[in-house]
Design a protein around this motif. Sequence first.
Motif, short mmCIF file in Angstrom:
data_model
loop_
_atom_site.label_atom_id
_atom_site.label_comp_id
_atom_site.label_asym_id
_atom_site.label_seq_id
_atom_site.Cartn_x
_atom_site.Cartn_y
_atom_site.Cartn_z
N ARG A 40 0.85 -1.19 0.00
CA ARG A 40 0.00 0.00 0.00
C ARG A 40 0.88 1.24 0.00
O ARG A 40 1.71 1.42 0.90
N SER A 42 2.01 4.99 0.54
CA SER A 42 1.66 6.09 1.44
C SER A 42 1.17 7.25 0.58
O SER A 42 1.34 7.26 -0.64
N ASP A 43 0.58 8.26 1.21
CA ASP A 43 0.13 9.44 0.46
C ASP A 43 1.30 10.11 -0.24
O ASP A 43 1.19 10.54 -1.40
N ASP A 44 2.46 10.20 0.44
CA ASP A 44 3.64 10.81 -0.18
C ASP A 44 4.11 10.01 -1.39
O ASP A 44 4.45 10.59 -2.43
N GLU A 45 4.12 8.69 -1.27
CA GLU A 45 4.54 7.85 -2.40
C GLU A 45 3.57 7.97 -3.57
O GLU A 45 3.98 8.08 -4.72
N ARG A 46 2.27 7.97 -3.27
CA ARG A 46 1.25 8.10 -4.31
C ARG A 46 1.41 9.44 -5.04
O ARG A 46 1.33 9.50 -6.27
#
Length: 76
Positions: A40, A42-46
Amino acid sequence: MTKQALEILLERVSAWPEEAQEELMRSMTDIENRHLGIYRLSDDERNAVRRGLKDMRDGRLASDEAVAAVFDRYSA
């Protein structure tokens, strides 16, 4: 670690404090997810993936020459 050694360790876990058992469960769940589960973002990775895809669509990519120059600089 052998299966027998793992079984012995897991038997000892029941004598650990509850907090330590919970920590072990979190660690084991994380390990299982990394090796067997779905990763999954993270928001930063996305957001980083989205920025990279937008850069690609907009043609903002490094040239082959620029990439080769970076590798040449660090391969010496």
